[in-house]
Motif scaffolding. Structure first.
Motif, PDB file in Angstrom:
ATOM      1  N   ARG A  86       0.840  -1.191   0.000  1.00 58.32           N
ATOM      2  CA  ARG A  86       0.000   0.000   0.000  1.00 58.32           C
ATOM      3  C   ARG A  86       0.880   1.247   0.000  1.00 58.32           C
ATOM      4  O   ARG A  86       2.028   1.227   0.437  1.00 58.32           O
ATOM      5  N   PHE A  87       0.307   2.327  -0.526  1.00 60.94           N
ATOM      6  CA  PHE A  87       0.979   3.620  -0.456  1.00 60.94           C
ATOM      7  C   PHE A  87      -0.081   4.713  -0.438  1.00 60.94           C
ATOM      8  O   PHE A  87      -1.246   4.489  -0.814  1.00 60.94           O
ATOM      9  N   ASP A  88       0.314   5.899   0.029  1.00 58.32           N
ATOM     10  CA  ASP A  88      -0.596   7.022   0.187  1.00 58.32           C
ATOM     11  C   ASP A  88      -0.216   8.145  -0.771  1.00 58.32           C
ATOM     12  O   ASP A  88       0.969   8.367  -1.052  1.00 58.32           O
ATOM     13  N   LEU A  89      -1.222   8.871  -1.251  1.00 60.11           N
ATOM     14  CA  LEU A  89      -1.033  10.012  -2.133  1.00 60.11           C
ATOM     15  C   LEU A  89      -1.844  11.180  -1.613  1.00 60.11           C
ATOM     16  O   LEU A  89      -2.916  10.997  -1.030  1.00 60.11           O
ATOM     17  N   GLY A  90      -1.334  12.397  -1.841  1.00 61.13           N
ATOM     18  CA  GLY A  90      -2.096  13.563  -1.426  1.00 61.13           C
ATOM     19  C   GLY A  90      -1.313  14.832  -1.623  1.00 61.13           C
ATOM     20  O   GLY A  90      -0.436  14.918  -2.498  1.00 61.13           O
ATOM     21  N   PHE A  91      -1.627  15.813  -0.784  1.00 55.48           N
ATOM     22  CA  PHE A  91      -0.985  17.116  -0.852  1.00 55.48           C
ATOM     23  C   PHE A  91      -0.388  17.461   0.505  1.00 55.48           C
ATOM     24  O   PHE A  91      -0.964  17.136   1.550  1.00 55.48           O
ATOM     25  N   ALA A  92       0.743  18.142   0.482  1.00 57.36           N
ATOM     26  CA  ALA A  92       1.449  18.443   1.722  1.00 57.36           C
ATOM     27  C   ALA A  92       0.625  19.310   2.663  1.00 57.36           C
ATOM     28  O   ALA A  92       0.718  19.183   3.885  1.00 57.36           O
ATOM     29  N   ALA A  93      -0.206  20.204   2.110  1.00 56.27           N
ATOM     30  CA  ALA A  93      -0.978  21.124   2.945  1.00 56.27           C
ATOM     31  C   ALA A  93      -2.327  20.557   3.356  1.00 56.27           C
ATOM     32  O   ALA A  93      -3.091  21.228   4.054  1.00 56.27           O
ATOM     33  N   ASN A  94      -2.640  19.343   2.935  1.00 62.48           N
ATOM     34  CA  ASN A  94      -3.943  18.748   3.228  1.00 62.48           C
ATOM     35  C   ASN A  94      -3.727  17.395   3.892  1.00 62.48           C
ATOM     36  O   ASN A  94      -3.063  16.528   3.326  1.00 62.48           O
ATOM     37  N   PRO A  95      -4.265  17.166   5.090  1.00 60.53           N
ATOM     38  CA  PRO A  95      -4.050  15.874   5.761  1.00 60.53           C
ATOM     39  C   PRO A  95      -4.759  14.702   5.094  1.00 60.53           C
ATOM     40  O   PRO A  95      -4.428  13.547   5.361  1.00 60.53           O
ATOM     41  N   ALA A  96      -5.747  14.980   4.238  1.00 56.97           N
ATOM     42  CA  ALA A  96      -6.461  13.892   3.559  1.00 56.97           C
ATOM     43  C   ALA A  96      -5.523  13.170   2.600  1.00 56.97           C
ATOM     44  O   ALA A  96      -4.693  13.785   1.928  1.00 56.97           O
ATOM     45  N   ARG A  97      -5.664  11.852   2.527  1.00 59.79           N
ATOM     46  CA  ARG A  97      -4.798  11.039   1.686  1.00 59.79           C
ATOM     47  C   ARG A  97      -5.627  10.011   0.907  1.00 59.79           C
ATOM     48  O   ARG A  97      -6.631   9.500   1.406  1.00 59.79           O
ATOM     49  N   ALA A  98      -5.165   9.737  -0.305  1.00 54.09           N
ATOM     50  CA  ALA A  98      -5.703   8.615  -1.066  1.00 54.09           C
ATOM     51  C   ALA A  98      -4.870   7.383  -0.724  1.00 54.09           C
ATOM     52  O   ALA A  98      -3.644   7.400  -0.853  1.00 54.09           O
ATOM     53  N   VAL A  99      -5.525   6.330  -0.272  1.00 56.42           N
ATOM     54  CA  VAL A  99      -4.843   5.092   0.106  1.00 56.42           C
ATOM     55  C   VAL A  99      -4.965   4.104  -1.044  1.00 56.42           C
ATOM     56  O   VAL A  99      -6.070   3.701  -1.416  1.00 56.42           O
ATOM     57  N   PHE A 157       3.542  -9.831 -11.591  1.00 58.62           N
ATOM     58  CA  PHE A 157       2.353  -9.177 -12.133  1.00 58.62           C
ATOM     59  C   PHE A 157       1.691  -8.393 -11.005  1.00 58.62           C
ATOM     60  O   PHE A 157       1.540  -8.919  -9.900  1.00 58.62           O
ATOM     61  N   ASN A 158       1.328  -7.154 -11.265  1.00 59.92           N
ATOM     62  CA  ASN A 158       0.671  -6.383 -10.216  1.00 59.92           C
ATOM     63  C   ASN A 158      -0.700  -5.898 -10.665  1.00 59.92           C
ATOM     64  O   ASN A 158      -1.007  -5.864 -11.865  1.00 59.92           O
ATOM     65  N   ARG A 159      -1.508  -5.515  -9.685  1.00 56.91           N
ATOM     66  CA  ARG A 159      -2.832  -4.967  -9.966  1.00 56.91           C
ATOM     67  C   ARG A 159      -3.238  -4.029  -8.840  1.00 56.91           C
ATOM     68  O   ARG A 159      -3.111  -4.387  -7.654  1.00 56.91           O
ATOM     69  N   ILE A 160      -3.711  -2.842  -9.197  1.00 50.83           N
ATOM     70  CA  ILE A 160      -4.272  -1.920  -8.219  1.00 50.83           C
ATOM     71  C   ILE A 160      -5.660  -2.425  -7.868  1.00 50.83           C
ATOM     72  O   ILE A 160      -6.554  -2.479  -8.724  1.00 50.83           O
ATOM     73  N   ILE A 161      -5.868  -2.822  -6.619  1.00 56.65           N
ATOM     74  CA  ILE A 161      -7.142  -3.424  -6.229  1.00 56.65           C
ATOM     75  C   ILE A 161      -8.066  -2.425  -5.544  1.00 56.65           C
ATOM     76  O   ILE A 161      -9.247  -2.742  -5.317  1.00 56.65           O
ATOM     77  N   GLY A 162      -7.555  -1.251  -5.208  1.00 48.20           N
ATOM     78  CA  GLY A 162      -8.430  -0.287  -4.564  1.00 48.20           C
ATOM     79  C   GLY A 162      -7.752   1.048  -4.351  1.00 48.20           C
ATOM     80  O   GLY A 162      -6.548   1.109  -4.126  1.00 48.20           O
ATOM     81  N   VAL A 163      -8.534   2.116  -4.467  1.00 46.09           N
ATOM     82  CA  VAL A 163      -8.071   3.470  -4.154  1.00 46.09           C
ATOM     83  C   VAL A 163      -9.126   4.081  -3.245  1.00 46.09           C
ATOM     84  O   VAL A 163     -10.256   4.354  -3.673  1.00 46.09           O
ATOM     85  N   GLY A 164      -8.779   4.287  -1.976  1.00 44.53           N
ATOM     86  CA  GLY A 164      -9.711   4.848  -1.018  1.00 44.53           C
ATOM     87  C   GLY A 164      -9.325   6.266  -0.628  1.00 44.53           C
ATOM     88  O   GLY A 164      -8.158   6.650  -0.703  1.00 44.53           O
ATOM     89  N   GLY A 165     -10.308   7.056  -0.208  1.00 47.29           N
ATOM     90  CA  GLY A 165     -10.046   8.412   0.243  1.00 47.29           C
ATOM     91  C   GLY A 165      -9.937   9.444  -0.853  1.00 47.29           C
ATOM     92  O   GLY A 165      -9.599  10.598  -0.583  1.00 47.29           O
ATOM     93  N   ALA A 166     -10.215   9.062  -2.092  1.00 45.74           N
ATOM     94  CA  ALA A 166     -10.166   9.991  -3.222  1.00 45.74           C
ATOM     95  C   ALA A 166     -11.382   9.755  -4.107  1.00 45.74           C
ATOM     96  O   ALA A 166     -11.953   8.661  -4.144  1.00 45.74           O
ATOM     97  N   ASP A 167     -11.772  10.789  -4.834  1.00 47.86           N
ATOM     98  CA  ASP A 167     -12.919  10.708  -5.734  1.00 47.86           C
ATOM     99  C   ASP A 167     -12.452  10.593  -7.181  1.00 47.86           C
ATOM    100  O   ASP A 167     -11.448  11.190  -7.568  1.00 47.86           O
ATOM    101  N   VAL A 168     -13.180   9.813  -7.975  1.00 48.31           N
ATOM    102  CA  VAL A 168     -12.927   9.776  -9.415  1.00 48.31           C
ATOM    103  C   VAL A 168     -13.515  11.052 -10.012  1.00 48.31           C
ATOM    104  O   VAL A 168     -14.722  11.293  -9.929  1.00 48.31           O
ATOM    105  N   CYS A 169     -12.650  11.865 -10.605  1.00 47.33           N
ATOM    106  CA  CYS A 169     -13.107  13.168 -11.089  1.00 47.33           C
ATOM    107  C   CYS A 169     -12.886  13.354 -12.584  1.00 47.33           C
ATOM    108  O   CYS A 169     -13.063  14.457 -13.100  1.00 47.33           O
ATOM    109  N   GLY A 170     -12.501  12.317 -13.287  1.00 47.82           N
ATOM    110  CA  GLY A 170     -12.321  12.461 -14.719  1.00 47.82           C
ATOM    111  C   GLY A 170     -11.754  11.206 -15.341  1.00 47.82           C
ATOM    112  O   GLY A 170     -11.396  10.245 -14.655  1.00 47.82           O
TER     113      GLY A 170
END
Length: 206
Positions: free
Chosen positions: A73-86, A115-128
């Protein structure tokens, strides 16, 4: 991932005819390189552990087949925002093992495909969605990441030691994986997945 499962079944079918031993266990470890790269106001953090079940098939002349199903697992987001996409990712290494019998220690090498597969992205919205089917994830209305390849594959190389402790088989290993495509982003974008992964693993077989 469907291709990976078919390959796994073929490998097991070919190996079972000459198999000497079959062992089950777990593989656990820590990444030595980040799964993602970010900069500026963006942030990315790699989970501190890797874990999953393992299957080993012993073959004659020092060879063997090893299969694992590893969770990361890894997290993505913005430095100024505590919210993260997991982001949760599964990896399926299918490897040929060879024991280096001429060395004074029970060393082995691994070579194969993963072989890898992304099985889930939580904490973020699909916006496009991109022109080629890319999924764009946003946090608080800002683009956090672009998922270009939900699954990909790559080459695996590793070197380790085969040890015994009571009835357990222990196999510390340094492993490198080189992916052919990035899950997230492109070569010039941030954040982006790293094509090379380095990790330290401990295999435990019963």
């Amino acid at each position: 991932m469907r291709t990976a499962v078919v390959l796994m079944l073929l490998v097991l079918a070919c190996g079972s005819a000459q198999a000497q031993t079959v062992s089950f266990g777990v593989s656990a470890g820590v990444p030595l390189s980040p799964l993602m790269t970010a900069a500026g106001n963006q942030a990315a953090a790699t989970g501190w552990y890797t874990l999953g079940p393992a299957l080993g098939v012993g073959l004659p002349r020092g060879f063997g087949l090893d299969l694992e199903l590893l969770y990361k697992r890894f997290d993505l987001g913005f430095a100024a925002n505590p919210a993260r996409a997991v982001v949760r990712r599964m990896e399926l290494p299918v490897m040929l093992r060879y024991r280096l019998s001429r060395l004074p220690v029970r060393a082995f090498v691994h070579a194969g495909m993963s072989f890898n597969r992304i099985i889930g992205v939580g904490g973020a919205d699909v916006c496009g969605q991109g022109a080629f089917g890319e999924t764009i994830y946003c946090i608080a209305g800002k683009t956090a990441a672009e998922l270009r390849h939900r699954h990909t594959h790559g080459a695996v190389l590793g070197i380790g030691l085969g040890l015994r402790w009571k009835r357990l088989g222990l196999a510390p290993e340094l492993r490198v994986t080189r992916w052919v495509d990035r899950n997230f982003g492109t070569r010039g974008s941030l954040p982006r997945s790293n094509l090379t992964g380095i990790e330290m693993l401990m295999g435990i077989k019963f």
